[in-house]
Write a protein that holds these residues in place. Structure first.
Motif, PDB file in Angstrom:
ATOM      1  N   PHE A  36      39.353 -30.362   2.849  1.00  0.00           N
ATOM      2  CA  PHE A  36      38.584 -29.360   2.095  1.00  0.00           C
ATOM      3  C   PHE A  36      39.518 -28.462   1.286  1.00  0.00           C
ATOM      4  O   PHE A  36      39.239 -28.144   0.125  1.00  0.00           O
ATOM      5  N   GLU A  37      40.616 -28.022   1.910  1.00  0.00           N
ATOM      6  CA  GLU A  37      41.517 -27.091   1.231  1.00  0.00           C
ATOM      7  C   GLU A  37      42.351 -27.788   0.164  1.00  0.00           C
ATOM      8  O   GLU A  37      42.707 -27.178  -0.847  1.00  0.00           O
ATOM      9  N   ARG A  38      42.646 -29.059   0.372  1.00  0.00           N
ATOM     10  CA  ARG A  38      43.415 -29.814  -0.628  1.00  0.00           C
ATOM     11  C   ARG A  38      42.545 -30.162  -1.841  1.00  0.00           C
ATOM     12  O   ARG A  38      43.035 -30.218  -2.967  1.00  0.00           O
ATOM     13  N   GLN A  39      41.265 -30.403  -1.594  1.00  0.00           N
ATOM     14  CA  GLN A  39      40.336 -30.753  -2.674  1.00  0.00           C
ATOM     15  C   GLN A  39      39.127 -29.816  -2.597  1.00  0.00           C
ATOM     16  O   GLN A  39      38.062 -30.213  -2.108  1.00  0.00           O
ATOM     17  N   PRO A  40      39.251 -28.587  -3.074  1.00  0.00           N
ATOM     18  CA  PRO A  40      38.143 -27.632  -2.972  1.00  0.00           C
ATOM     19  C   PRO A  40      36.876 -28.159  -3.641  1.00  0.00           C
ATOM     20  O   PRO A  40      36.881 -28.502  -4.813  1.00  0.00           O
ATOM     21  N   PHE A  41      35.833 -28.209  -2.846  1.00  0.00           N
ATOM     22  CA  PHE A  41      34.537 -28.734  -3.273  1.00  0.00           C
ATOM     23  C   PHE A  41      34.682 -30.116  -3.904  1.00  0.00           C
ATOM     24  O   PHE A  41      34.030 -30.457  -4.886  1.00  0.00           O
ATOM     25  N   GLY A  42      35.571 -30.914  -3.314  1.00  0.00           N
ATOM     26  CA  GLY A  42      35.744 -32.290  -3.755  1.00  0.00           C
ATOM     27  C   GLY A  42      34.658 -33.180  -3.177  1.00  0.00           C
ATOM     28  O   GLY A  42      33.662 -32.711  -2.631  1.00  0.00           O
ATOM     29  N   GLU A  43      34.873 -34.491  -3.286  1.00  0.00           N
ATOM     30  CA  GLU A  43      33.839 -35.439  -2.877  1.00  0.00           C
ATOM     31  C   GLU A  43      33.410 -35.260  -1.426  1.00  0.00           C
ATOM     32  O   GLU A  43      32.219 -35.267  -1.113  1.00  0.00           O
ATOM     33  N   LEU A  44      34.383 -35.086  -0.522  1.00  0.00           N
ATOM     34  CA  LEU A  44      34.032 -34.990   0.899  1.00  0.00           C
ATOM     35  C   LEU A  44      33.274 -33.706   1.199  1.00  0.00           C
ATOM     36  O   LEU A  44      32.258 -33.714   1.907  1.00  0.00           O
ATOM     37  N   GLU A  45      33.764 -32.586   0.668  1.00  0.00           N
ATOM     38  CA  GLU A  45      33.107 -31.308   0.947  1.00  0.00           C
ATOM     39  C   GLU A  45      31.687 -31.295   0.380  1.00  0.00           C
ATOM     40  O   GLU A  45      30.755 -30.811   1.019  1.00  0.00           O
ATOM     41  N   ARG A  46      31.505 -31.846  -0.820  1.00  0.00           N
ATOM     42  CA  ARG A  46      30.165 -31.904  -1.416  1.00  0.00           C
ATOM     43  C   ARG A  46      29.256 -32.810  -0.603  1.00  0.00           C
ATOM     44  O   ARG A  46      28.087 -32.504  -0.380  1.00  0.00           O
ATOM     45  N   LEU A  47      29.808 -33.952  -0.165  1.00  0.00           N
ATOM     46  CA  LEU A  47      29.011 -34.899   0.614  1.00  0.00           C
ATOM     47  C   LEU A  47      28.527 -34.256   1.911  1.00  0.00           C
ATOM     48  O   LEU A  47      27.327 -34.305   2.236  1.00  0.00           O
ATOM     49  N   VAL A  48      29.432 -33.652   2.649  1.00  0.00           N
ATOM     50  CA  VAL A  48      29.074 -33.042   3.932  1.00  0.00           C
ATOM     51  C   VAL A  48      28.059 -31.922   3.727  1.00  0.00           C
ATOM     52  O   VAL A  48      27.026 -31.858   4.407  1.00  0.00           O
ATOM     53  N   ALA A  49      28.355 -31.032   2.785  1.00  0.00           N
ATOM     54  CA  ALA A  49      27.457 -29.904   2.544  1.00  0.00           C
ATOM     55  C   ALA A  49      26.076 -30.381   2.115  1.00  0.00           C
ATOM     56  O   ALA A  49      25.054 -29.860   2.573  1.00  0.00           O
ATOM     57  N   GLN A  50      26.047 -31.384   1.245  1.00  0.00           N
ATOM     58  CA  GLN A  50      24.757 -31.876   0.751  1.00  0.00           C
ATOM     59  C   GLN A  50      23.942 -32.511   1.862  1.00  0.00           C
ATOM     60  O   GLN A  50      22.724 -32.294   1.961  1.00  0.00           O
ATOM     61  N   LYS A  51      24.577 -33.305   2.726  1.00  0.00           N
ATOM     62  CA  LYS A  51      23.835 -33.984   3.786  1.00  0.00           C
ATOM     63  C   LYS A  51      23.343 -32.996   4.845  1.00  0.00           C
ATOM     64  O   LYS A  51      22.225 -33.138   5.344  1.00  0.00           O
ATOM     65  N   LEU A  52      24.147 -32.016   5.165  1.00  0.00           N
ATOM     66  CA  LEU A  52      23.675 -30.982   6.098  1.00  0.00           C
ATOM     67  C   LEU A  52      22.494 -30.233   5.499  1.00  0.00           C
ATOM     68  O   LEU A  52      21.486 -29.968   6.175  1.00  0.00           O
ATOM     69  N   LEU A  53      22.615 -29.931   4.210  1.00  0.00           N
ATOM     70  CA  LEU A  53      21.530 -29.229   3.522  1.00  0.00           C
ATOM     71  C   LEU A  53      20.269 -30.084   3.478  1.00  0.00           C
ATOM     72  O   LEU A  53      19.160 -29.597   3.728  1.00  0.00           O
ATOM     73  N   ASP A  54      20.425 -31.369   3.193  1.00  0.00           N
ATOM     74  CA  ASP A  54      19.265 -32.273   3.119  1.00  0.00           C
ATOM     75  C   ASP A  54      18.516 -32.327   4.446  1.00  0.00           C
ATOM     76  O   ASP A  54      17.290 -32.284   4.488  1.00  0.00           O
TER      77      ASP A  54
END
Length: 209
Positions: A36-54
Motif C-alpha cells: 500500500f505504501e509503495r503504491q498509494p491507491f495502486g491496484e491492490l489497495e483499490r481492489l481490496v477497498a472496492q471489494k470490502l465496500l461492495d
C-alpha cells in the motif's frame, strides 16, 4: 466521471487505510502495508477497498428494509434510527473514489470482522460480524476460464429441429442439452436425437437428489 478518469488516483484517507489494514489477517498486515505504501491507491489497495465496500454495501442494501437491523447498526454507531437510515442511503451512493472516514467508521468497521487475500490469485476471504451481517463469510475469486469450444451444429440435429413430429414439444433447455452432445467419427441422425430426448425425460434414467 471526467474527474475520476482524468485526475490521478489519490491515496485513501490515512484513517481509512489504517482501518482496512487493521482488519487484515495479522500474518499479512506487514506485507500488505508495504505494498500500500509503495503504491498509494495502486491496484491492490483499490481492489481490496472496492471489494470490502461492495460486500458491506450489499449487506446494507439487503437489510435496509429491516427495522431490527437498522436499530442494531444505529446502536453500534450511537445514532438515532432516522440518522442511521439517512446515512445508509448516502453510503449506498459512494464508491471507492469518494468513500469517507465517516462511511468507514459507520459501516466497514462494525460489519467487517476481518479479511485475507491470496496475493498469487487475488482471491479474498471476508469475514463479517455475525451480529450485524448475515452470511458471516464471503469469498471472492478471480478465476481464469477457457472459452467454450465452438462447434458446428450436427446435420441430424438440424433435421430433428425442423421436424415438428420429432421435436415439436422440446423445451429450450432440452434443445441446449442436445446441442452440447459431442461425437467423434459417427454422425447422429434425427432419430437419434428423438430417442435421446425420450431418454432425457424418462424418470427411470435419473435418481432424485
Amino acid at each position: 466521471m471526467k474527474r475520476k478518469l482524468a485526475d490521478p488516483a489519490t491515496p485513501l484517507y490515512k484513517e481509512v487505510r489504517e482501518l482496512v489494514l487493521r482488519k487484515c489477517n495479522p500474518d499479512k498486515q506487514k506485507q500488505i502495508r508495504a505494498i500500500f505504501e509503495r503504491q498509494p491507491f495502486g491496484e491492490l489497495e483499490r481492489l481490496v477497498a472496492q471489494k470490502l465496500l461492495d460486500v458491506v454495501k450489499r449487506v446494507a442494501k439487503e437489510e435496509l428494509g429491516s427495522e431490527n437491523w437498522l436499530h442494531l447498526v444505529a446502536r453500534l454507531n450511537n445514532r438515532s434510527y432516522e440518522e442511521m437510515r439517512v446515512a445508509i442511503l448516502e453510503f449506498l451512493d459512494t464508491d471507492v473514489f469518494d468513500v469517507s472516514i465517516e462511511n468507514c467508521v459507520s459501516f466497514l468497521d462494525p460489519l467487517i470482522e476481518s479479511w485475507d487475500i491470496d496475493l498469487a490469485t487475488f482471491s479474498m476471504d471476508i469475514l463479517l460480524n455475525h451480529r450485524a451481517a448475515p452470511g458471516q463469510r464471503k469469498r471472492i475469486e478471480f478465476v481464469e476460464r477457457e472459452p467454450e469450444p465452438a462447434f458446428d451444429e450436427e446435420p441430424g440435429l438440424r433435421e430433428f429441429l425442423h421436424d415438428a413430429s420429432l421435436s415439436g414439444n422440446a423445451t429450450g433447455e432440452e434443445i441446449e442439452f442436445l446441442r452440447k452432445l459431442g461425437f467423434k467419427g459417427k454422425r447422429p441422425t434425427a432419430i437419434y436425437y428423438y430417442r435421446e430426448l425420450q431418454n432425457l425425460r424418462d424418470p427411470l434414467h435419473f435418481r432424485t437428489s
